[in-house]
Write an enzyme that holds these catalytic residues in place. Structure first.
Site, PDB file in Angstrom:
ATOM      1  N   ASP A  20     -13.886  37.313  36.288  1.00  0.00           N
ATOM      2  CA  ASP A  20     -14.464  35.966  36.265  1.00  0.00           C
ATOM      3  C   ASP A  20     -13.834  35.226  37.449  1.00  0.00           C
ATOM      4  O   ASP A  20     -13.408  35.881  38.413  1.00  0.00           O
ATOM      5  CB  ASP A  20     -14.139  35.303  34.912  1.00  0.00           C
ATOM      6  CG  ASP A  20     -15.012  34.092  34.623  1.00  0.00           C
ATOM      7  OD1 ASP A  20     -16.147  34.261  34.174  1.00  0.00           O
ATOM      8  OD2 ASP A  20     -14.546  32.956  34.853  1.00  0.00           O
ATOM      9  N   SER A  29     -16.442  36.679  24.284  1.00  0.00           N
ATOM     10  CA  SER A  29     -15.033  36.302  24.367  1.00  0.00           C
ATOM     11  C   SER A  29     -14.795  35.713  25.755  1.00  0.00           C
ATOM     12  O   SER A  29     -15.666  35.775  26.622  1.00  0.00           O
ATOM     13  CB  SER A  29     -14.125  37.521  24.131  1.00  0.00           C
ATOM     14  OG  SER A  29     -14.440  38.543  25.042  1.00  0.00           O
ATOM     15  N   LYS A  30     -13.664  35.123  25.959  1.00  0.00           N
ATOM     16  CA  LYS A  30     -13.268  34.650  27.291  1.00  0.00           C
ATOM     17  C   LYS A  30     -11.772  34.470  27.283  1.00  0.00           C
ATOM     18  O   LYS A  30     -11.181  34.173  26.242  1.00  0.00           O
ATOM     19  CB  LYS A  30     -13.937  33.295  27.585  1.00  0.00           C
ATOM     20  CG  LYS A  30     -14.089  32.994  29.044  1.00  0.00           C
ATOM     21  CD  LYS A  30     -15.151  33.884  29.672  1.00  0.00           C
ATOM     22  CE  LYS A  30     -15.680  33.385  30.969  1.00  0.00           C
ATOM     23  NZ  LYS A  30     -16.954  34.029  31.322  1.00  0.00           N
ATOM     24  N   GLY A  31     -11.154  34.625  28.443  1.00  0.00           N
ATOM     25  CA  GLY A  31      -9.715  34.431  28.496  1.00  0.00           C
ATOM     26  C   GLY A  31      -9.281  34.125  29.909  1.00  0.00           C
ATOM     27  O   GLY A  31     -10.093  34.077  30.831  1.00  0.00           O
ATOM     28  N   VAL A  42      -9.951  34.143  23.698  1.00  0.00           N
ATOM     29  CA  VAL A  42     -10.685  33.680  22.518  1.00  0.00           C
ATOM     30  C   VAL A  42     -11.835  34.638  22.256  1.00  0.00           C
ATOM     31  O   VAL A  42     -12.597  34.970  23.168  1.00  0.00           O
ATOM     32  CB  VAL A  42     -11.224  32.237  22.707  1.00  0.00           C
ATOM     33  CG1 VAL A  42     -12.021  31.806  21.485  1.00  0.00           C
ATOM     34  CG2 VAL A  42     -10.079  31.265  22.964  1.00  0.00           C
TER      35      VAL A  42
END
Ligand code: NAD
Length: 407
Positions: free
Chosen positions: A137, A96-98, A51
């Site tokens: 992460d 963002s992050k995924g 995202v």
């Protein structure tokens, strides 16, 4: 929770209705099905997400996590928090992050490599040094970033170290990236103490968590002459009113894996060390540690959030009532993404800085952001957490107002 915080901050941020509405939505969300050939030859399909919340200030930046709880909503919330963290530090990025919804402990190293490489190839049109730059992460690390960098480079035909950060130094990673978050936590704590009229050196500190963030923070405190009277990790807490020997504890953890069995100091539970009298309490382990249940018993003069989300909304209200300032996560632990930004800049320029230069530049950024947050807090009479969000929303909002809406 991300949206509730955003809406709480909006009335203080003086941004237009257009800005408020636009930033309430991520710009792009991608779901991919990632097939993995397991070691036994069978094929299993995993859900992968990315995202991208905002490209107003530049490419998006954010971690990749491997966890059974990864979902589109979780990635969207974490992506928006990354936007605020980057904006607060005045980094030219959005958030963002995924991640992949999986149990990483159930996969072999070879399976993790194949999963990472296929996930990267599914995202080859979404990520890139000028579009979206992943980082490690939960359950991902330097090796994961090396596989992502290699896969992306193979697909475009040349080496692109600047497509990810948190890489091994041998392929373009940055010196001081590993220590950056813990060091930044202590820089913001020092600034907060200064604002409150005392110096961090010689003060009595407690550090919850002895991993990447807490372990480095404890060493920094020790080096600055502060007294670390208690620490904890997953195995429990240790208390020594005259101060713990932090270098010795690090050597012990390297040898034994955790604090369990360490002979000096009084053993305590994790919960108990949070409630000991001290000047500064660092919560650097995980989320939801200071809650409505224990916040009333905390005896610190200042709380600094090394972890993401360690203080619940109920605990925040209790600390506000008791007049205990909380240096919020998006400020206190932003040292990691800041040195990630330095890594990207060094990779783009093919010119690498030494440790002193990186540390000096990090200190400048952490102090500047701290001062802006404290100023908003004094000007508006609101908590440091809300002030950090307000300062960040103003950065992105101002840029969005100037750029306008296309077409
Ligand atoms: P880590 O896995 O290296 O260390 C976590 C530490 O906390 C370990 O010592 C572990 O034993 C301990 N721990 C776990 N549960 C505990 C509990 N209930 N009580 C006490 N200790 C406990 O992880 P990390 O990289 O240090 O991350 C810690 C927090 O900081 C996380 O919330 C993470 O999201 C956040 N964070 C990390 C970075 C980074 O650069 N590493 C950057 C920003 C935020």
């Amino acid at each position: 929770m991300a949206r509730a915080q955003f809406e709480q901050a909006l009335p203080h941020a003086d941004v237009s209705q257009m800005v408020a509405e636009r930033l309430n939505f991520p710009e792009r969300a991608v779901i991919v099905a990632v097939p993995l050939r397991r070691d036994d030859g069978t094929i299993q399909i995993f859900a992968g997400y990315r995202v991208q919340h905002s490209t107003v200030l530049g490419p998006t930046k954010g971690g990749i996590r491997y966890d059974a709880g990864v979902s589109l909503g979780e990635c969207a919330a974490l992506a928006s928090w990354m936007t605020w963290k980057c904006a607060l530090l005045r980094l030219p990025y959005g958030g963002s992050k995924g991640g992949i919804r999986c149990d990483p402990r159930a996969l072999s190293p070879r399976e993790l490599e194949r999963l990472t490489r296929r996930f990267t190839s599914e995202l080859v049109r979404e990520i890139g040094p000028q579009t979206d730059i992943p980082a490690p992460d939960m359950a991902t690390n330097e090796q994961t970033m090396a596989w992502m960098m290699d896969t992306y480079s193979m697909l475009v035909g040349h080496a692109v170290p600047e497509v990810v950060t948190g890489k091994p130094i041998s392929i373009g990673g940055s010196i001081f990236r590993r220590e950056a978050t813990g060091a930044g936590v202590v820089m913001t704590a020092e600034r907060a103490c200064h604002r409150l009229g005392f110096e961090l050196a010689e003060r009595r500190c407690i550090v919850q968590g002895f991993g990447n963030v807490g372990g480095v923070a404890a060493s920094e405190l020790h080096d600055k002459g502060a007294t670390v009277i208690a620490i904890s990790d997953i195995s429990g807490g240790l208390h020594a009113p005259d101060g713990l020997d932090i270098p010795d504890l690090h050597a012990y953890v390297v040898e034994h894996g955790s604090l369990a069995g360490y002979e000096h100091g009084e053993r305590m539970t994790n919960e108990e060390i949070l409630e000991l009298p001290c000047d500064v309490l660092f919560v650097a382990a995980r989320e939801d540690q200071l809650t409505g249940e224990n916040a009333g018993r905390v005896q610190a003069k200042l709380i600094v959030e090394g972890a993401n989300g360690p203080t619940t909304i109920e605990a925040d209200a209790i600390f506000a009532e008791r007049g205990i300032p909380v240096v919020p996560d998006i400020l206190a632990n932003a040292g990691g993404v800041t040195v990630s930004y330095f890594e990207w800049v060094q990779d783009l320029g093919r010119l690498f800085w030494d440790r002193d230069e990186i540390r000096g530049r990090l200190a400048d950024k952490m102090i500047d952001a701290s001062d802006r947050v404290w100023s908003v807090s004094e000007e508006k009479g609101i908590s440091l957490r809300l002030s950090a969000l307000v300062a960040a929303i103003r950065e992105v909002g101002g840029a969005l107002e100037t750029r306008g809406i296309y077409p």
